[in-house]
Design a protein around this motif. Structure first.
Motif: not given
Ligand SMILES: [Mg+2]
Length: 288
Positions: A42-44, A131, A73, A69-70, A194, A51
């Motif tokens: 997963h990437t965010d 990132d 997920d 956040r990641g 989210s 944000h």
């Protein structure tokens, strides 16, 4: 502080981790995936003034949120988070104390959940952005997905919604990793909240080619309005469907049935029989 200094200090702080054959300091990290597992990736992206705001959020909270956040997920897939890669674009004001506190927040949360930082990149920029790539694992064929809900399944949410919208999040959200793993083999579909229940449920229904009927308002966090509970984002609770009877709580966390999956118009969501627009767009337009 030079880039080399920062990276060397980070390598020391990040240390090793489970399954890390080689971490920060080489051209690539070498990671060993447990037998019988498949990889979840997963990437965010987290951007200043999009944000978070540095005036209202501490560096530690921003660091923790970048990872949280990641993790949420990975929780949504019923997985175990294992490794993370972090690329940062750093403006002059953020070098030094901010960066240290940012890493402290991120690494402390990583440690808590057994996630090792195994690589990344650093660049100068006029705006802070982070990132992050999270790598997790789940037993082959058992990861929870969004596209597997079926008509007749009950729709459930964990916790209470609208907290982030009501409080403009002060702390990083608590990723629901234990619940996600427990739901493996129990939930028919799952995702994390989210962007808000109305839009996220729409997404789940779209992927599963079904519609959803909510027969009650979702449970509300203290001080959250009904609109914030329905449309406010960043709660990072789990939204899932199941045919099984669920307990009222899982490890102290409330589990609430809010509706039923139905056949019919793909992605359509209703609340008490009335169409619920994703993101509350219609409502806010009227309010304005
Ligand atoms: Mg998600």
């Amino acid at each position: 502080v030079s880039e080399i200094d920062i990276l060397r200090r980070l390598a020391t702080l990040a240390g090793g981790g489970k399954g890390v054959v080689r971490g920060i300091g080489d051209d690539c990290a070498i990671l060993r995936i447990p037998q019988g597992a498949e990889l979840l990736i997963h990437t965010d992206m987290l951007i200043e003034d999009v944000h978070f705001r540095r005036r209202t959020h501490s560096a530690k909270a921003i660091g923790a949120k970048t990872l949280a956040r990641g993790l949420s997920d990975v929780a949504a897939m019923g997985g175990t988070p294992r490794w993370a890669l972090l690329s940062l674009a750093v403006p002059g004001w953020a070098e030094g104390r901010f960066l240290k506190a940012f890493y402290d927040g991120l690494l402390a949360l990583g440690k808590q959940h057994g996630v090792a930082l195994v690589g990344g990149d650093l660049a100068k920029s006029d705006r802070l952005s982070a990132d992050i790539v999270i790598l997790g694992t789940a037993p082959i064929g058992q990861a929870l997905r969004r596209d597997t809900a079926k008509p007749g399944d009950g729709i459930y949410v964990s916790g209470a919604l609208g907290h982030a919208a009501a409080s403009r999040w002060r702390e990083a959200p608590e990723p629901r990793l234990a619940l996600g793993r427990w739901l493996r083999g129990r939930a028919t579909a799952c995702m994390d909240l989210s962007d808000g229940l109305s839009i996220d449920l729409h997404r789940l229904c779209w992927e599963s080619k079904v519609s959803a009927g909510l027969d009650r308002e979702p449970p509300r966090a203290l001080q959250a309005t009904p609109d914030q509970a329905l449309h406010g984002g960043e709660d990072y609770e789990l939204l899932f469907t199941t045919t099984k009877k669920m307990p009222k709580r899982y490890r102290g966390l409330a589990i609430t049935r809010v509706g039923t999956i139905m056949a019919g118009s793909r992605g359509r969501v209703t609340l008490l029989g009335k169409e619920l627009k994703a993101g509350g767009w219609d409502h806010f337009r009227k309010a304005r």
